[in-house]
Design a protein around this motif. Structure first.
Motif, PDB file in Angstrom:
ATOM      1  N   GLU A 209       0.847  -1.198   0.000  1.00 56.77           N
ATOM      2  CA  GLU A 209       0.000   0.000   0.000  1.00 56.77           C
ATOM      3  C   GLU A 209       0.881   1.246   0.000  1.00 56.77           C
ATOM      4  N   LEU A 210       1.857   1.277  -0.921  1.00 59.67           N
ATOM      5  CA  LEU A 210       2.832   2.366  -0.938  1.00 59.67           C
ATOM      6  C   LEU A 210       2.172   3.717  -1.188  1.00 59.67           C
ATOM      7  N   SER A 248      -6.576  17.044   1.306  1.00 54.14           N
ATOM      8  CA  SER A 248      -5.831  15.818   1.027  1.00 54.14           C
ATOM      9  C   SER A 248      -6.396  14.645   1.815  1.00 54.14           C
ATOM     10  N   THR A 249      -6.709  14.881   3.089  1.00 60.05           N
ATOM     11  CA  THR A 249      -7.260  13.808   3.928  1.00 60.05           C
ATOM     12  C   THR A 249      -8.624  13.363   3.416  1.00 60.05           C
ATOM     13  N   ALA A 250      -9.464  14.319   3.012  1.00 56.99           N
ATOM     14  CA  ALA A 250     -10.787  13.975   2.491  1.00 56.99           C
ATOM     15  C   ALA A 250     -10.676  13.123   1.227  1.00 56.99           C
ATOM     16  N   ARG A 255     -10.553   7.444  -1.249  1.00 50.78           N
ATOM     17  CA  ARG A 255      -9.800   6.342  -1.850  1.00 50.78           C
ATOM     18  C   ARG A 255      -9.802   5.119  -0.940  1.00 50.78           C
ATOM     19  N   GLU A 256      -9.579   5.329   0.352  1.00 53.19           N
ATOM     20  CA  GLU A 256      -9.422   4.219   1.283  1.00 53.19           C
ATOM     21  C   GLU A 256     -10.722   3.461   1.537  1.00 53.19           C
ATOM     22  N   VAL A 263      -4.794   1.882   4.745  1.00 48.26           N
ATOM     23  CA  VAL A 263      -3.764   2.429   5.630  1.00 48.26           C
ATOM     24  C   VAL A 263      -4.388   3.414   6.605  1.00 48.26           C
ATOM     25  N   LEU A 264      -5.164   4.342   6.083  1.00 55.12           N
ATOM     26  CA  LEU A 264      -5.975   5.199   6.947  1.00 55.12           C
ATOM     27  C   LEU A 264      -7.194   4.380   7.339  1.00 55.12           C
TER      28      LEU A 264
END
Length: 463
Positions: A209-210, A248-250, A255-256, A263-264
């Motif tokens: 999960e790079l 960026s976090t949103a 994606r996650e 990862v998150l």
């Protein structure tokens, strides 16, 4: 060890490691954790000496602490994911090795840039180890004693943080300041040797999960870096960086959500018992951090106490936590953790109000008993809340839950420093205002605990 044998040991770890191996594993992880926590705080008292010796300003030398904390909070979640692929013990011992080598090289740091690089390397090793330490606690202790184990771990963290300034002051006062960083090396070697008693590494078959790991680290860099810039640099630039971090976090969350093992850990945060526990933990860490950062200003500037006396006056808080945390952990194996957590926050709220409303001359005893009373509340909250976060996560996601817990602690402590910094700049640092803010955050933690209870068990008090 063969994959079959490791699988069998993983299944057996549902009931913890057998004795006496369990004892050695507890010693190994306790020693390793204490070293990593001490190293984050021990340079604080050495900063004036470092600044003078290396010829840097007092403002610039604080980066010795900031760089360590920033790298640590950036890498905890990515390394939690990596630990599942490499095996928890493997990553933990690699981290100890990186930390040990970086600590030893600090002795040769003859310029400020090199010292910062090595501090970053220390933080990389610390992040590798701390990202999987909570997951290994779940394997070391039987499930019926997990609360006890987390309580013991809380004691290790609290006592190490309390010991660090004293140890650092002694080293700086009697030897070369470089030894503040090097002192950890022999103990890290001992931790590595007895670390063979830790649970065998079980590697989960997961793809790399790079992209998510780098994205997660950059998002944390923007959020925490923006907070630091806003407090100590340009407010406008800080707000812009924070906004970029939020965006960026949103995008990363979006994606996650599509990934089975993100990862998150959005899959864990979506579970009310874990998501609300993480939010409660962060609010509680901000509250306790704001208390311990702001109170010295009030005691020194507002009440006229000598700085050395202030240090003694603050001792009742960590000393009380040392007693209450393991007891709360032990009780949480037998009593619903939410009952303990809500009761603890109620006590902490009362204690913070007592501290905020005390007069200008409460006396030494008046300050100490109020601090001790408040610490009882926080102590009753932390271990049971951690037990819920770690114990309720699926076993294959235990490392992610542990990384989430550590990230909540570090991010909460960073927010506490930012909050107190803002209040100091606004002229409220010596007033009761920071304590009222800490009280409001304790109320948030209590509300999150109650919401967790009502969401997960609407008809009975089971958690």
């Amino acid at each position: 060890m063969s994959s079959v044998a490791r699988a069998r040991e993983a299944a057996a770890s549902e009931d913890g490691l057998p004795l006496p191996r369990r004892i050695w594993a507890i010693v190994a992880i306790s020693l390793g954790t204490s070293l990593l926590v001490i190293d984050g705080a021990i340079p604080t008292v050495a900063l004036p000496t470092i600044a003078r010796d290396l010829g840097v300003s007092s403002a610039l030398v604080t980066n010795v602490i900031t760089v360590y904390q920033l790298v640590l909070v950036m890498l905890l979640l990515p390394f939690s994911s990596l630990g599942d692929r490499l095996g928890h013990r493997t990553l933990y011992q690699y981290g100890q090795g990186v930390f040990m080598v970086a600590s030893g090289l600090c002795y040769f740091a003859d310029n400020f840039v090199l010292l910062l690089v090595l501090r970053g390397a220390q933080a990389v090793g610390a992040a590798m180890a701390l990202s999987v330490s909570a997951a290994m606690l779940r394997q070391i202790y039987p499930s019926t004693k997990l609360g006890t184990g987390l309580g013991v771990n809380s004691v290790i963290v609290a006592s190490s943080a309390a010991l660090a300034p004293t140890l650092g002051g002694y080293i700086v006062g009697h030897t070369d300041w470089h030894l503040v960083f090097v002192v950890a090396v022999p103990f890290a070697i001992v931790s590595l040797i007895i670390g063979r008693a830790l649970p065998e590494p079980v590697r989960l078959n997961r793809r790399s999960e790079l992209v998510s790991g780098v994205w997660s680290a950059l998002s944390m860099l923007l959020l925490v870096g923006g907070l630091q810039l806003g407090t100590h640099g340009s407010v406008v630039v800080g707000i812009a960086v924070i906004a970029a971090g939020i965006v960026s976090t949103a995008m990363l969350v979006r994606r996650e959500r599509q990934r089975a093992t993100p990862v998150l850990p959005v899959d864990l945060l979506a579970r009310p018992v874990i998501g609300l526990s993480a939010l409660a933990a962060m609010a509680c860490f901000v509250s306790s951090g704001a208390l311990m950062l702001s109170l010295p200003f009030r005691l020194e500037t507002g009440m006229g106490y000598d700085p050395q006396v202030v240090g003694t006056l603050l001792l009742p808080f960590p000393l009380t936590m040392l007693v209450v945390s393991p007891v709360a952990g032990w009780v949480s194996d037998r009593v619903a953790p939410t009952k303990l957590g809500v009761a603890g926050m109620a006590i902490a709220i009362i204690g913070l109000l007592l501290l905020a409303t005390m007069g200008d001359e409460p006396g030494i005893f008046g300050i100490c008993w109020r601090l001790s009373f408040t610490a009882v509340g926080f102590g009753l909250f932390f271990s049971p809340n951690s037990r819920l976060m770690i114990g309720r996560a699926p076993r294959e996601r235990a490392a992610a839950a542990g990384g989430l817990l550590s990230t909540s602690r570090l991010f909460g402590q960073t927010l506490a420093a930012v909050l107190v910094g803002i209040l100091l700049q606004a002229g409220f640092g010596q007033s009761p205002v920071p304590l009222y803010a800490a009280c409001a955050l304790a109320v948030v933690a209590a509300i999150c605990s109650l919401a967790r209870y009502r969401t997960v068990f609407p008809s009975r008090a089971a958690t």
